[in-house]
Scaffold this motif. Sequence first.
Motif, PDB file in Angstrom:
ATOM      1  N   MET A 162       0.899  -1.168   0.000  1.00 58.15           N
ATOM      2  CA  MET A 162       0.000   0.000   0.000  1.00 58.15           C
ATOM      3  C   MET A 162       0.918   1.193   0.000  1.00 58.15           C
ATOM      4  SD  MET A 162      -2.760  -0.552   2.966  1.00 58.15           S
ATOM      5  CE  MET A 162      -3.631   0.970   2.747  1.00 58.15           C
ATOM      6  N   LEU A 164       1.140   4.943   0.073  1.00 56.96           N
ATOM      7  CA  LEU A 164       0.525   6.258   0.247  1.00 56.96           C
ATOM      8  C   LEU A 164       1.519   7.269   0.809  1.00 56.96           C
ATOM      9  CD1 LEU A 164      -1.744   3.922   1.211  1.00 56.96           C
ATOM     10  CD2 LEU A 164      -3.080   5.935   1.649  1.00 56.96           C
ATOM     11  N   THR A 165       2.184   6.892   1.911  1.00 55.55           N
ATOM     12  CA  THR A 165       2.862   7.874   2.758  1.00 55.55           C
ATOM     13  C   THR A 165       4.104   8.479   2.114  1.00 55.55           C
ATOM     14  OG1 THR A 165       2.044   6.642   4.649  1.00 55.55           O
ATOM     15  CG2 THR A 165       3.812   8.210   5.081  1.00 55.55           C
ATOM     16  N   GLY A 170       1.529  12.296   5.599  1.00 59.18           N
ATOM     17  CA  GLY A 170       1.258  11.132   6.449  1.00 59.18           C
ATOM     18  C   GLY A 170      -0.237  11.009   6.628  1.00 59.18           C
ATOM     19  N   SER A 171      -0.747  11.560   7.748  1.00 68.67           N
ATOM     20  CA  SER A 171      -2.205  11.538   7.949  1.00 68.67           C
ATOM     21  C   SER A 171      -2.905  12.299   6.822  1.00 68.67           C
ATOM     22  CB  SER A 171      -2.563  12.183   9.293  1.00 68.67           C
ATOM     23  OG  SER A 171      -1.966  11.471  10.343  1.00 68.67           O
ATOM     24  N   PHE A 196       7.997   4.564   4.690  1.00 63.55           N
ATOM     25  CA  PHE A 196       7.232   3.703   5.614  1.00 63.55           C
ATOM     26  C   PHE A 196       6.407   2.634   4.891  1.00 63.55           C
ATOM     27  CE2 PHE A 196       6.718   7.286   9.080  1.00 63.55           C
ATOM     28  CZ  PHE A 196       8.021   7.069   9.485  1.00 63.55           C
ATOM     29  N   ILE A 197       6.863   2.126   3.768  1.00 65.28           N
ATOM     30  CA  ILE A 197       6.031   1.174   3.018  1.00 65.28           C
ATOM     31  C   ILE A 197       6.288  -0.263   3.495  1.00 65.28           C
ATOM     32  CG2 ILE A 197       5.365   0.346   0.720  1.00 65.28           C
ATOM     33  CD1 ILE A 197       4.713   3.385   1.426  1.00 65.28           C
ATOM     34  N   THR A 198       5.263  -0.839   4.096  1.00 64.56           N
ATOM     35  CA  THR A 198       5.365  -2.212   4.615  1.00 64.56           C
ATOM     36  C   THR A 198       5.570  -3.187   3.458  1.00 64.56           C
ATOM     37  OG1 THR A 198       3.924  -1.685   6.483  1.00 64.56           O
ATOM     38  CG2 THR A 198       4.128  -4.010   5.898  1.00 64.56           C
ATOM     39  N   LYS A 256      12.988  -0.212  14.011  1.00 66.05           N
ATOM     40  CA  LYS A 256      11.735   0.040  14.720  1.00 66.05           C
ATOM     41  C   LYS A 256      11.716  -0.596  16.111  1.00 66.05           C
ATOM     42  CE  LYS A 256       9.133  -2.008  11.604  1.00 66.05           C
ATOM     43  NZ  LYS A 256       9.979  -2.661  10.610  1.00 66.05           N
ATOM     44  N   THR A 264      10.048  -2.078   6.555  1.00 63.89           N
ATOM     45  CA  THR A 264       9.369  -0.780   6.422  1.00 63.89           C
ATOM     46  C   THR A 264      10.290   0.082   5.565  1.00 63.89           C
ATOM     47  OG1 THR A 264       8.461  -1.104   8.636  1.00 63.89           O
ATOM     48  CG2 THR A 264       8.312   1.114   7.719  1.00 63.89           C
ATOM     49  N   ILE A 438       2.256  -0.637  16.904  1.00 65.66           N
ATOM     50  CA  ILE A 438       2.086   0.044  15.616  1.00 65.66           C
ATOM     51  C   ILE A 438       0.618   0.069  15.169  1.00 65.66           C
ATOM     52  CG2 ILE A 438       2.559  -2.084  14.292  1.00 65.66           C
ATOM     53  CD1 ILE A 438       3.432   1.538  13.277  1.00 65.66           C
ATOM     54  N   ILE A 441      -1.149   3.187  15.103  1.00 66.02           N
ATOM     55  CA  ILE A 441      -0.541   4.270  14.318  1.00 66.02           C
ATOM     56  C   ILE A 441      -0.785   4.109  12.814  1.00 66.02           C
ATOM     57  CG2 ILE A 441       1.659   5.378  13.706  1.00 66.02           C
ATOM     58  CD1 ILE A 441       2.615   4.527  16.572  1.00 66.02           C
ATOM     59  N   TYR A 442      -0.516   2.890  12.287  1.00 65.70           N
ATOM     60  CA  TYR A 442      -0.652   2.823  10.816  1.00 65.70           C
ATOM     61  C   TYR A 442      -2.101   2.575  10.380  1.00 65.70           C
ATOM     62  CZ  TYR A 442       0.626  -2.301  11.114  1.00 65.70           C
ATOM     63  OH  TYR A 442       0.733  -3.628  11.409  1.00 65.70           O
ATOM     64  N   THR A 445      -3.971   6.874  11.974  1.00 66.76           N
ATOM     65  CA  THR A 445      -3.796   6.783  13.430  1.00 66.76           C
ATOM     66  C   THR A 445      -5.163   6.678  14.106  1.00 66.76           C
ATOM     67  OG1 THR A 445      -3.955   9.167  13.685  1.00 66.76           O
ATOM     68  CG2 THR A 445      -1.737   8.270  13.343  1.00 66.76           C
ATOM     69  N   MET A 451     -11.823  10.741  14.363  1.00 72.26           N
ATOM     70  CA  MET A 451     -12.416  11.821  13.562  1.00 72.26           C
ATOM     71  C   MET A 451     -13.368  11.249  12.516  1.00 72.26           C
ATOM     72  SD  MET A 451      -9.069  14.186  13.132  1.00 72.26           S
ATOM     73  CE  MET A 451      -9.789  15.364  12.020  1.00 72.26           C
TER      74      MET A 451
HETATM   75  C1  LIG Z   1       5.853   0.332  10.761  1.00 77.57           C
HETATM   76  C2  LIG Z   1       5.068   1.212   9.843  1.00 77.57           C
HETATM   77  C3  LIG Z   1       4.482   0.677   8.714  1.00 77.57           C
HETATM   78  C4  LIG Z   1       3.781   1.496   7.840  1.00 77.57           C
HETATM   79  N1  LIG Z   1       3.264   0.963   6.671  1.00 77.57           N
HETATM   80  C5  LIG Z   1       2.751   1.800   5.739  1.00 77.57           C
HETATM   81  C6  LIG Z   1       2.396   1.320   4.426  1.00 77.57           C
HETATM   82  O1  LIG Z   1       2.497   0.128   4.134  1.00 77.57           O
HETATM   83  N2  LIG Z   1       1.953   2.211   3.511  1.00 77.57           N
HETATM   84  C7  LIG Z   1       1.828   3.528   3.776  1.00 77.57           C
HETATM   85  O2  LIG Z   1       1.442   4.277   2.904  1.00 77.57           O
HETATM   86  N3  LIG Z   1       2.146   4.032   5.008  1.00 77.57           N
HETATM   87  C8  LIG Z   1       2.606   3.195   5.981  1.00 77.57           C
HETATM   88  N4  LIG Z   1       2.960   3.672   7.208  1.00 77.57           N
HETATM   89  C9  LIG Z   1       2.752   5.084   7.493  1.00 77.57           C
HETATM   90  C10 LIG Z   1       1.614   5.318   8.481  1.00 77.57           C
HETATM   91  O3  LIG Z   1       0.383   5.043   7.880  1.00 77.57           O
HETATM   92  C11 LIG Z   1       1.754   6.771   8.975  1.00 77.57           C
HETATM   93  O4  LIG Z   1       2.874   6.786   9.826  1.00 77.57           O
HETATM   94  C12 LIG Z   1       0.514   7.240   9.703  1.00 77.57           C
HETATM   95  O5  LIG Z   1      -0.570   7.355   8.812  1.00 77.57           O
HETATM   96  C13 LIG Z   1       0.732   8.592  10.392  1.00 77.57           C
HETATM   97  O6  LIG Z   1       1.380   9.505   9.567  1.00 77.57           O
HETATM   98  P1  LIG Z   1       2.684  10.288  10.114  1.00 77.57           P
HETATM   99  O7  LIG Z   1       3.619   9.261  10.627  1.00 77.57           O
HETATM  100  O8  LIG Z   1       3.148  11.188   9.070  1.00 77.57           O
HETATM  101  O9  LIG Z   1       2.156  11.077  11.360  1.00 77.57           O
HETATM  102  P2  LIG Z   1       1.434  12.492  11.335  1.00 77.57           P
HETATM  103  O10 LIG Z   1       0.412  12.524  10.249  1.00 77.57           O
HETATM  104  O11 LIG Z   1       2.460  13.553  11.352  1.00 77.57           O
HETATM  105  O12 LIG Z   1       0.666  12.457  12.721  1.00 77.57           O
HETATM  106  C14 LIG Z   1       1.297  12.728  13.975  1.00 77.57           C
HETATM  107  C15 LIG Z   1       0.229  12.854  15.049  1.00 77.57           C
HETATM  108  O13 LIG Z   1      -0.665  13.933  14.717  1.00 77.57           O
HETATM  109  C16 LIG Z   1      -1.994  13.498  14.626  1.00 77.57           C
HETATM  110  N5  LIG Z   1      -2.664  14.166  13.505  1.00 77.57           N
HETATM  111  C17 LIG Z   1      -2.191  14.394  12.265  1.00 77.57           C
HETATM  112  N6  LIG Z   1      -3.115  15.044  11.536  1.00 77.57           N
HETATM  113  C18 LIG Z   1      -4.198  15.216  12.306  1.00 77.57           C
HETATM  114  C19 LIG Z   1      -5.475  15.809  12.124  1.00 77.57           C
HETATM  115  N7  LIG Z   1      -5.851  16.336  10.952  1.00 77.57           N
HETATM  116  N8  LIG Z   1      -6.334  15.818  13.172  1.00 77.57           N
HETATM  117  C20 LIG Z   1      -6.011  15.264  14.351  1.00 77.57           C
HETATM  118  N9  LIG Z   1      -4.806  14.686  14.588  1.00 77.57           N
HETATM  119  C21 LIG Z   1      -3.915  14.656  13.569  1.00 77.57           C
HETATM  120  C22 LIG Z   1      -1.912  11.993  14.385  1.00 77.57           C
HETATM  121  O14 LIG Z   1      -3.078  11.315  14.848  1.00 77.57           O
HETATM  122  C23 LIG Z   1      -0.660  11.612  15.170  1.00 77.57           C
HETATM  123  O15 LIG Z   1      -0.995  11.399  16.521  1.00 77.57           O
HETATM  124  C24 LIG Z   1       3.626   2.869   8.125  1.00 77.57           C
HETATM  125  C25 LIG Z   1       4.218   3.405   9.285  1.00 77.57           C
HETATM  126  C26 LIG Z   1       4.941   2.601  10.120  1.00 77.57           C
HETATM  127  C27 LIG Z   1       5.593   3.208  11.323  1.00 77.57           C
END
Ligand SMILES: Cc1cc2nc3c(=O)[nH]c(=O)nc-3n(C[C@H](O)[C@H](O)[C@H](O)COP(=O)(O)OP(=O)(O)OC[C@H]3O[C@@H](n4cnc5c(N)ncnc54)[C@H](O)[C@@H]3O)c2cc1C
Length: 603
Positions: A162, A164-165, A170-171, A196-198, A256, A264, A438, A441-442, A445, A451
């Motif tokens: 998947m 995306l990131t 991220g979010s 961060f792509i699994t 990790k 990752t 994790i 988080i993934y 979050t 939300m």
């Molecule tokens: C081990 C691992 C495997 C992963 N695998 C994949 C994968 O296969 N494919 C992929 O695409 N991604 C993957 N990810 C990425 C993962 O989906 C993101 O880390 C996650 O979505 C959060 O994004 P971020 O780390 O940028 O945190 P941020 O988006 O920066 O968020 C940080 C904090 O702020 C909060 N926050 C952010 N925006 C808002 C908002 N609008 N309202 C309220 N709170 C908010 C979040 O809830 C969190 O607590 C992986 C990550 C890890 C660590």
Amino acid sequence: MAQLIADRREIDFVMYELLDAEQLTKHEKFEDFSKKMFDMIIAEARKLSLKEILPTLAESDKKGVEFENGQVKVPQSFHRAKKAIRDAQLVSTMEDPEWGGQGLPYLISTAIMEYVVGANYSLSGYIHMGHGTGKMIELYGTDQQKQLFLENLYTAKWSGTMVLTEPEAGSDVGALTTSAKKNDDGTYTITGNKIFITGGDHDLSENIIHPVLARVEGAPEGSKGISIFIVPKIWVNKDKTLGELNDVECTGIEEKMGMHGSSTCSLSFGGKGKCRGLLLGEENQGLEIMFHMMNESRLNVGFQGSTSASLAYLYALEYAKTRVQGKEIACLKDPDAKSIPIIQHPDVRRMLTWMKVHVDGMRSLVYYVGACFDKKEVSQDAETKKLAGDMLELLTPVVKAYCAERGFEVCVEAIQVFGGYGFTSEFPVEQLARDVKIASIYEGTDGIQAMDLLGRKLGMEKGMVYTNFLGEINKIISAAKEKESLIALAKMLEKQVNALGLTAMTIGGAAMSENYATAFANAHPFLEVTGDVALGWMHLWRALTAKNALENNPKEKDRIFYQGVVTAARFYIETVLPVTFGKMKSVQALSDASLAMDEAAFG
Ligand SMILES: Cc1cc2nc3c(=O)[nH]c(=O)nc-3n(C[C@H](O)[C@H](O)[C@H](O)COP(=O)(O)OP(=O)(O)OC[C@H]3O[C@@H](n4cnc5c(N)ncnc54)[C@H](O)[C@@H]3O)c2cc1C
């Protein structure tokens, strides 16, 4: 320690007695199956998971993945385990046999997955993410795309991901910058960096098919302008043979706190300007399509929480039965009194019961959602079909976030049951806690899930979907009130359901008012209390089912099991839900204190 994943008696209770899985064989789609066949397949999954998968758990943590010369190597033991899973055809079991599945009900596949996935979640990603990638292709791909990719993804010959990131997305997926440019031959040139792509790279499959989110040049900003592309690591020729290497490079892997066996990866697409992808669906339809995979993945992540909790609980239980320490309270001053197994201490009982009610409650909820998939697909009754679809949508963020968090908490409690040994790597529970963290988080979050529940799901059909969810709980309450011995528990749950209704109305109203920020500051506790009450529903339902079974004079072993179900429900409703009631009061009060904090006052 013995090899433990999940108690088969408990799974059978949930599948057959609570959710009536056998009834599924009456539907045309599943008429070739019987309960005996379901049992055989699940038994095979259990045996294989104990023999081939669970033994890889410790190695995958200690050895982890290696990154050498731009390539990822998985722990050696994964190769054998993957072969065993594929040979036993335990991948994509719910899919059409035409594409390599077994055509099983989703509910039965859930039980299979509890063993196969629960035994090592790091390993499962390499094998089962191909299903999510394949499902998007099945639903949105052209006939040619299906012919090229589907069977190899569904049978885990090839892996999926998947993608995306990005570092700044991220979010907020809509902020992504990876770009796509259409070529004369209909393919697209993809350029960008993802993180961060699994399973982004590994040596467990001959090919990896990446579904990549990117923006076609000139497309709108934000989430509206996102498209999705099938980007194979190795190009697939029209005759399904493998062609040249695509321009996808793994530039590094993350160190990790857990899930060491899962790679990752940072991926560079088009570093040499030669990354080719195929458009899936229409341009700008990317997020809509990816949501299909994400919803499935979110439920799987909730499952990660509940299955990890199941493992941790069973390990703690086994330890508590054998660890001898301390004397019975009544004999504390008696120097001749014998020391007892710690399971006999009231506080250890409390911890174990707390873990058990969450494990059994989460399993029941996850399997209920599995049953909704089947009902949505095969039910002839329009109302049942719609309700199943609505419950799926409403409960997806709840299952994801609630089970992720409670799953982690159960693993932490397991460490406590082990005492000092729980903190050492001699026993598996500290790894389970690190691995499962994790899950919150993934896949978005838990904050983002909360939300989603408040901002989208609660308002579905002007609140009717949430009301119907409460209505389903009330049906069980009414049925339980018919049984003299369950009236008190039913009334206690009723009080909580009424309070949840009021909480939902209060926070939902605030979310649509100028007070919306305060509502969203309380969204996470709202999701938590929704999950707590949903588990109360499951427990009362379980108790009702067990009481009915007890009336039929079961064998001694079953009698003990059913009485345990009833007592567990009593523990949950009597000791967990009153705390939830307090949390609901706090959500109803809609405190804006966190918003009132001056940023400078945080320190
Ligand atoms: C081990 C691992 C495997 C992963 N695998 C994949 C994968 O296969 N494919 C992929 O695409 N991604 C993957 N990810 C990425 C993962 O989906 C993101 O880390 C996650 O979505 C959060 O994004 P971020 O780390 O940028 O945190 P941020 O988006 O920066 O968020 C940080 C904090 O702020 C909060 N926050 C952010 N925006 C808002 C908002 N609008 N309202 C309220 N709170 C908010 C979040 O809830 C969190 O607590 C992986 C990550 C890890 C660590």
